[in-house]
Design a protein around this motif. Structure first.
Motif, PDB file in Angstrom:
ATOM      1  N   ARG A 113       0.861  -1.194   0.000  1.00  0.00           N
ATOM      2  CA  ARG A 113       0.000   0.000   0.000  1.00  0.00           C
ATOM      3  C   ARG A 113       0.895   1.241   0.000  1.00  0.00           C
ATOM      4  N   GLU A 115       1.392   4.163   1.331  1.00  0.00           N
ATOM      5  CA  GLU A 115       1.021   5.040   2.446  1.00  0.00           C
ATOM      6  C   GLU A 115       2.254   5.819   2.867  1.00  0.00           C
ATOM      7  N   GLY A 120       5.072   1.190  12.208  1.00  0.00           N
ATOM      8  CA  GLY A 120       3.878   0.354  12.094  1.00  0.00           C
ATOM      9  C   GLY A 120       3.101   0.545  10.802  1.00  0.00           C
ATOM     10  N   ARG A 121       3.624   1.373   9.903  1.00  0.00           N
ATOM     11  CA  ARG A 121       2.933   1.610   8.631  1.00  0.00           C
ATOM     12  C   ARG A 121       3.986   1.635   7.528  1.00  0.00           C
ATOM     13  N   ARG A 259     -14.496  -0.087   9.635  1.00  0.00           N
ATOM     14  CA  ARG A 259     -13.458  -0.743   8.836  1.00  0.00           C
ATOM     15  C   ARG A 259     -13.265  -0.037   7.492  1.00  0.00           C
TER      16      ARG A 259
HETATM   17  P1  ATP Z   1      -5.044   1.156   9.490  1.00  0.00           P
HETATM   18  O1  ATP Z   1      -6.321   1.632  10.084  1.00  0.00           O
HETATM   19  O2  ATP Z   1      -3.937   1.071  10.488  1.00  0.00           O
HETATM   20  O3  ATP Z   1      -4.670   1.852   8.216  1.00  0.00           O
HETATM   21  P2  ATP Z   1      -6.409  -0.804   7.961  1.00  0.00           P
HETATM   22  O4  ATP Z   1      -7.798  -0.752   8.476  1.00  0.00           O
HETATM   23  O5  ATP Z   1      -6.085  -0.112   6.691  1.00  0.00           O
HETATM   24  O6  ATP Z   1      -5.361  -0.358   9.090  1.00  0.00           O
HETATM   25  P3  ATP Z   1      -6.623  -3.582   7.251  1.00  0.00           P
HETATM   26  O7  ATP Z   1      -6.793  -3.362   5.818  1.00  0.00           O
HETATM   27  O8  ATP Z   1      -7.766  -3.988   8.061  1.00  0.00           O
HETATM   28  O9  ATP Z   1      -5.918  -2.299   7.898  1.00  0.00           O
HETATM   29  O10 ATP Z   1      -5.436  -4.606   7.489  1.00  0.00           O
HETATM   30  C1  ATP Z   1      -5.368  -5.458   8.640  1.00  0.00           C
HETATM   31  C2  ATP Z   1      -4.114  -5.230   9.433  1.00  0.00           C
HETATM   32  O11 ATP Z   1      -2.976  -5.130   8.602  1.00  0.00           O
HETATM   33  C3  ATP Z   1      -4.091  -3.930  10.210  1.00  0.00           C
HETATM   34  O12 ATP Z   1      -4.788  -4.079  11.394  1.00  0.00           O
HETATM   35  C4  ATP Z   1      -2.613  -3.738  10.448  1.00  0.00           C
HETATM   36  O13 ATP Z   1      -2.172  -4.549  11.531  1.00  0.00           O
HETATM   37  C5  ATP Z   1      -2.014  -4.251   9.176  1.00  0.00           C
HETATM   38  N1  ATP Z   1      -1.704  -3.154   8.249  1.00  0.00           N
HETATM   39  C6  ATP Z   1      -2.538  -2.486   7.420  1.00  0.00           C
HETATM   40  N2  ATP Z   1      -1.875  -1.561   6.704  1.00  0.00           N
HETATM   41  C7  ATP Z   1      -0.572  -1.650   7.083  1.00  0.00           C
HETATM   42  C8  ATP Z   1       0.633  -0.968   6.700  1.00  0.00           C
HETATM   43  N3  ATP Z   1       0.636  -0.033   5.761  1.00  0.00           N
HETATM   44  N4  ATP Z   1       1.796  -1.318   7.323  1.00  0.00           N
HETATM   45  C9  ATP Z   1       1.814  -2.269   8.267  1.00  0.00           C
HETATM   46  N5  ATP Z   1       0.723  -2.953   8.668  1.00  0.00           N
HETATM   47  C10 ATP Z   1      -0.460  -2.656   8.081  1.00  0.00           C
END
Ligand code: ATP
Ligand code: MG
Length: 427
Positions: A113, A115, A120-121, A259
């Motif tokens: 993604r 981002e 953590g991202r 979500r």
């Molecule tokens: P966030 O709200 O943190 O952006 P999300 O709702 O986009 O998360 P999901 O698509 O539900 O995330 O993905 C499930 C899990 O994957 C998240 O809870 C998180 O732990 C992980 N995750 C999502 N995006 C990322 C990222 N860019 N980097 C690391 N971990 C991620």
């Protein structure tokens, strides 16, 4: 000199000092999914762009601004998978997996993604995904949540997370709610940010998902989706809550949990923590009964979750002093050419005889002191020392590197016994 080439921002190398944590998490996951009877599915990393647009929803963060999309050489638009559920559904439909049968599937691997990289991202990150198809009751939703609770407990993280749950109802019940929400948000139009203003018209529920702290109060005071559920969804949710109560799982009902993907209905849940700064969600999931049909299959109930491995690993590091490295049990110190030839074969014999033994052989010669320095640095518990004399007498000198113990001279048989005990005591 050539300039060096660097990795792409937000796409990380996971170095040897870190892989112990990863292997630990992956092993816990493998045991977990086996304990619930789930089977692994492995899917491509690249898919047609259309798959994600049609499933995740056009008006979502992912599709609007986070996808790595490019044209294949023949002009097809392709995308690096930003998540696994849509891919899993595509694979299930294509291979007839949902035909009159229940499927419990899991997968693990990289997602992409675009981002803003921060703790953590990342732009390449990893998820464990678990999906169950063909079951529509709250029992499987409960099992799914119990599974995530077990995962967090097994990783020692349970006391640092909070479970939030909500029900999104069916698409129909959401329509009526959508209008109420639109009216409410319109009345607060002047306080909304640019993203939210745009989404007000296209997909007002997405506004509830905003991460902008300035909108927190407005979102908290918004009409509650839970108060507008259809009867079926309400019963489903109440039963789920009862199952969780009976299992002793603590949770909070968060009525603005929607979500970030459009395909959810009924149950949604997230495990959140305050240990990772702004990136608080470690695991998230929910029910998506309409998705299989939406992607061209027969109507099939489905529920699943995904957890981000980077966030799990970072949390483990944050809250535990655990060390998951696996140093060698023994380092072979080999003095002279004959000892080197002898040591090579001896190490093979030891590996044959002692399952799980981790042996590191000194390669490339070097003096006694230099070899011991390397043995020490390797973290090995034992040094197996072989010189000309030891070769002639078919013995090995064993020195303990981490304990005050006498050096001992062993025959090959005695060495095997000693090392076997040592490996048992230091798995
Ligand atoms: P966030 O709200 O943190 O952006 P999300 O709702 O986009 O998360 P999901 O698509 O539900 O995330 O993905 C499930 C899990 O994957 C998240 O809870 C998180 O732990 C992980 N995750 C999502 N995006 C990322 C990222 N860019 N980097 C690391 N971990 C991620
Ligand atoms: Mg996101």
């Amino acid at each position: 000199m050539q300039t060096s080439i660097q990795a792409i921002r937000g796409m990380n190398d996971i170095l040897p000092a870190q892989t112990g944590y990863w292997q630990h998490v992956e092993e816990v996951i493998r045991r977990l999914v086996a304990a619930y009877g789930y089977q692994e599915i492995r899917m491509p990393i690249v898919e047609k762009t259309e798959l994600f647009k049609r499933s995740i929803g056009e008006v979502t963060d992912i599709v609007e601004k986070e996808m790595y999309t490019f044209d294949d050489r023949n002009g097809d638009s392709l995308t690096l998978r930003p998540e696994g559920t849509a891919v899993c559904v595509r694979a299930g439909i294509e291979n007839g997996l949902f035909y009159n049968q229940v499927q419990r599937l899991w997968y693990m691997g990289p997602m992409f993604r675009h981002e803003r990289p921060q703790r953590g991202r990342y732009r390449q990150f990893h998820q464990i995904g678990v999906e169950a198809f063909g079951l529509d009751g709250p029992d499987i939703d409960a099992e799914m949540i119990l599974m995530t609770a077990r995962l967090l407990k097994a990783l020692g993280l349970y006391e640092y997370v909070e479970l939030q749950i909500n029900s999104l109802g069916t698409a129909e019940s959401r329509k009526a709610y959508r209008q109420r929400l639109f009216d409410y948000l319109s009345a607060h139009r002047e306080a909304l940010d640019e993203d939210s203003l745009r989404r007000l018209h296209t997909n007002p529920l997405r506004v509830l998902d905003s991460k902008n702290p300035a909108l927190k109060e407005i979102i908290a005071a918004a009409p509650r989706l839970l108060d507008h559920l259809d009867a079926d969804s309400r019963t489903h949710f109440e039963k789920l809550c009862r199952y969780l109560d009976a299992a002793g799982i603590r949770y909070v009902v968060n009525s603005s949990l929607v979500r970030g993907l459009d395909y959810y209905c009924k149950t949604v849940f997230e495990w959140v923590t305050d240990k990772l700064g702004a990136q608080g969600t470690v695991c998230a999931g929910g029910r998506y009964d309409g998705l299989v049909e939406q992607l061209g299959g027969k109507p099939t109930s489905a529920v699943g979750f995904a957890a981000g491995l980077e966030r799990l690993v970072e949390m483990i590091k944050e809250v535990h002093a655990a060390d998951f490295s696996l140093p060698p049990h023994a380092y072979l110190v080999l003095m002279g050419e004959r000892a080197e030839a002898y040591g090579l074969l001896l190490a093979e014999r030891l590996r044959d005889q002692i399952p799980g033994a981790r042996l590191l052989m000194n390669c490339g010669g070097g003096g006694f002191k230099a070899q011991f320095k390397k043995a020490d640095k390797s973290g090995a518990g034992l040094a197996l020392i072989i010189g000309e004399d030891e070769v002639a007498q078919e013995v090995v000198a064993v020195k303990h590197l981490r304990e005050e113990k006498e050096q001992v001279m062993c025959s090959q048989e005695a060495l095997i016994a000693l090392l076997r005990d040592y490996v048992l005591g230091n798995p």
